[in-house]
Write a protein that holds these residues in place. Structure first.
Motif, PDB file in Angstrom:
ATOM      1  N   LYS A  15       0.820  -1.204   0.000  1.00  0.00           N
ATOM      2  CA  LYS A  15       0.000   0.000   0.000  1.00  0.00           C
ATOM      3  C   LYS A  15       0.854   1.254   0.000  1.00  0.00           C
ATOM      4  O   LYS A  15       0.601   2.201  -0.767  1.00  0.00           O
ATOM      5  N   GLU A  89       0.204  -4.099  -7.538  1.00  0.00           N
ATOM      6  CA  GLU A  89      -1.211  -4.333  -7.263  1.00  0.00           C
ATOM      7  C   GLU A  89      -1.580  -5.799  -7.499  1.00  0.00           C
ATOM      8  O   GLU A  89      -2.307  -6.401  -6.696  1.00  0.00           O
ATOM      9  N   ASN A  92      -0.133  -7.803  -4.732  1.00  0.00           N
ATOM     10  CA  ASN A  92      -0.907  -7.610  -3.505  1.00  0.00           C
ATOM     11  C   ASN A  92      -2.219  -8.396  -3.555  1.00  0.00           C
ATOM     12  O   ASN A  92      -2.647  -8.999  -2.554  1.00  0.00           O
TER      13      ASN A  92
END
Length: 219
Positions: A15, A89, A92
């Protein structure tokens, strides 16, 4: 130890990395917009001085080329950052997916830890036995008690046929017989008759004979 070697670096989360990359991407976009405006301005200067002052026009074109070169580098950097953001992303998402799947596997393991295939089979057998008992009880409750279980079905059918025959016989007796037409034949003694009276008497006699002949033939 921290006095000599400094503080231990904290791990960068996905993040935090994405936020940092987005800030950098915004900065590069603003820088590119500024340089594109400079390119337009230098191009205008070159056009205005193309015939008036070639030296000024040439310097404007050189600055324009330099700005365009920087814009190309910024475009390359933006492409790299966007690719890196997509990779982070995706990584993640994969990490979160694996975490959820791992949690689900642990939950299933905990649930199945208190279960045994033999216990399951025994439970299912008990359920089937109880269902059989319930069906037997339902059949026993729904069965009539002392209501002609020993009656002969053939005897009932014979009685029903006799009732039907009696009803047919009653209907036939109630039906009226067909009426038979009989012509009126004069019974008085012939007296003085006119030729017309003789003719009428002769016709009536012929008709009567024909009717009697037909009745005999029908019998």
């Amino acid at each position: 130890m921290n006095l000599f070697f400094g503080k231990a670096k904290t791990k960068t989360t996905a993040k935090d990395a994405i936020y940092k990359l987005r800030d950098t991407l915004d900065m590069l976009e603003k820088r590119q917009t500024y340089l594109e405006a400079k390119v337009e301005n230098e191009l205008k200067i070159a056009k205005v001085n193309a015939t008036k002052n070639r030296r000024v026009a040439l310097m404007a074109l050189k600055r324009k080329k330099a700005f365009e070169s920087n814009i190309e580098k910024i475009n390359g950097a933006r492409m790299t950052i966007e690719t890196q953001m997509m990779a982070i992303e995706n990584a993640n998402v994969n990490l979160e997916t694996m975490g959820a799947m791992r949690a689900g596997a642990e939950a299933m393991k905990n649930i199945h830890g208190s279960m045994d295939i033999n216990k399951v089979d025994a439970t299912m057998d008990d359920i089937r036995d109880q269902m059989d008992v319930a069906n037997e009880i339902s059949e026993a409750i729904s069965r009539p008690v002392g209501l002609g279980e020993e009656l002969d079905e053939d005897e009932l059918l014979n009685e029903l046929e006799e009732l039907e025959q009696e009803e047919l016989d009653a209907k036939m007796l109630e039906t009226p017989a067909p009426a038979v037409y009989t012509p009126n034949v004069p019974t008085h003694q012939p007296g003085n008759r006119t030729p017309l009276s003789h003719l009428i008497l002769l016709i009536d006699t012929i008709v009567l004979l024909n009717l009697r002949t037909q009745e005999k033939g029908g019998r």
